[in-house]
Design a protein around this motif. Structure first.
Motif, PDB file in Angstrom:
ATOM      1  N   VAL A  13       0.842  -1.193   0.000  1.00  0.00           N
ATOM      2  CA  VAL A  13       0.000   0.000   0.000  1.00  0.00           C
ATOM      3  C   VAL A  13       0.878   1.244   0.000  1.00  0.00           C
ATOM      4  N   GLY A  14       1.818   1.312   0.923  1.00  0.00           N
ATOM      5  CA  GLY A  14       2.679   2.481   0.985  1.00  0.00           C
ATOM      6  C   GLY A  14       3.826   2.321   1.956  1.00  0.00           C
ATOM      7  N   GLU A  15       4.867   3.086   1.692  1.00  0.00           N
ATOM      8  CA  GLU A  15       6.062   3.089   2.525  1.00  0.00           C
ATOM      9  C   GLU A  15       6.001   4.285   3.478  1.00  0.00           C
ATOM     10  N   PHE A  16       6.332   4.059   4.739  1.00  0.00           N
ATOM     11  CA  PHE A  16       6.336   5.153   5.700  1.00  0.00           C
ATOM     12  C   PHE A  16       7.355   6.213   5.303  1.00  0.00           C
ATOM     13  N   ARG A  17       6.986   7.463   5.490  1.00  0.00           N
ATOM     14  CA  ARG A  17       7.921   8.562   5.241  1.00  0.00           C
ATOM     15  C   ARG A  17       9.116   8.452   6.175  1.00  0.00           C
ATOM     16  N   ASN A  18       8.851   8.069   7.411  1.00  0.00           N
ATOM     17  CA  ASN A  18       9.885   7.903   8.433  1.00  0.00           C
ATOM     18  C   ASN A  18       9.689   6.529   9.061  1.00  0.00           C
ATOM     19  N   GLY A  67       4.867   9.331  10.126  1.00  0.00           N
ATOM     20  CA  GLY A  67       4.591  10.481   9.259  1.00  0.00           C
ATOM     21  C   GLY A  67       3.667  10.151   8.110  1.00  0.00           C
ATOM     22  N   GLY A  68       2.864   9.092   8.257  1.00  0.00           N
ATOM     23  CA  GLY A  68       2.018   8.655   7.151  1.00  0.00           C
ATOM     24  C   GLY A  68       2.860   7.884   6.151  1.00  0.00           C
ATOM     25  N   PHE A  69       2.241   7.504   5.050  1.00  0.00           N
ATOM     26  CA  PHE A  69       3.009   6.745   4.067  1.00  0.00           C
ATOM     27  C   PHE A  69       2.724   7.235   2.665  1.00  0.00           C
TER      28      PHE A  69
END
Length: 180
Positions: free
Chosen positions: A116-121, A167-169
């Protein structure tokens, strides 16, 4: 023009209860299967298999399409132990389709997950441990109590905290724009 990455959606206990979505954590050694491997899989979809622990297998069997999972890199060094992304269950438990032998045949099943997505941090294990006294339920979180367990449920409040800490993704396939 690239779209701006979306923050992770807040997933409260009420939303989870209303939608039936459950949250999980999946551990992997990055040398065996990393976030990059998951994201590069066709359509970002790959089986999550090779689990041998009965409790972890029961968690895999409980997963349903639409459930979300934290993608956790385990490893030898403390710096490598961290939550790096989010995957979604796209196919529930199914019996193994290969001709595995020995221990692999005993586990014999998998769920399919999609990146789905990679974390910003990425969220280090050390930060999660530090939050144990601050976040409701964190002291009892299986990641801290059963360190060797590879698949575990994640309470909604802990899910929210980890998503916020990360930090969201960035959604797979999107490019994050630079802030001016």
């Amino acid at each position: 023009m690239p779209r701006k990455a979306k923050p992770a959606a807040k997933a409260t206990a009420a939303v989870a209860a209303a939608t039936g979505v459950q949250y999980w954590l999946l551990k992997t050694e990055p040398g065996e299967w990393s976030w990059s491997d998951q994201a590069r899989a066709p359509g970002g979809v790959a089986p999550w298999d090779g689990v041998r622990n009965r409790q972890a297998i029961n968690s895999l069997r409980a997963m349903r399409p639409g459930d979300r999972c934290l993608f956790y890199h385990s490893g030898a060094g403390a710096a490598s132990r961290r939550v790096v992304g989010v995957v979604e269950v796209v196919r529930p438990w199914y019996e193994g389709e290969g001709d595995g032998e020995g221990k692999e045949a005993a586990a014999g099943g998998a769920v399919d997950v999609r990146a789905v997505g990679e974390f910003r941090n990425p969220v280090p294990l050390g930060d999660i441990k530090k939050a144990a006294g601050e976040v409701e339920g964190m002291k009892d979180f299986a990641l801290l109590r059963q360190a060797r367990l590879s698949v575990m449920p994640v309470p909604a409040k802990i899910w929210d905290w980890i998503c916020d800490a990360g930090g969201g993704f960035v959604q797979v396939g999107e490019v994050e724009e630079e802030e001016d």
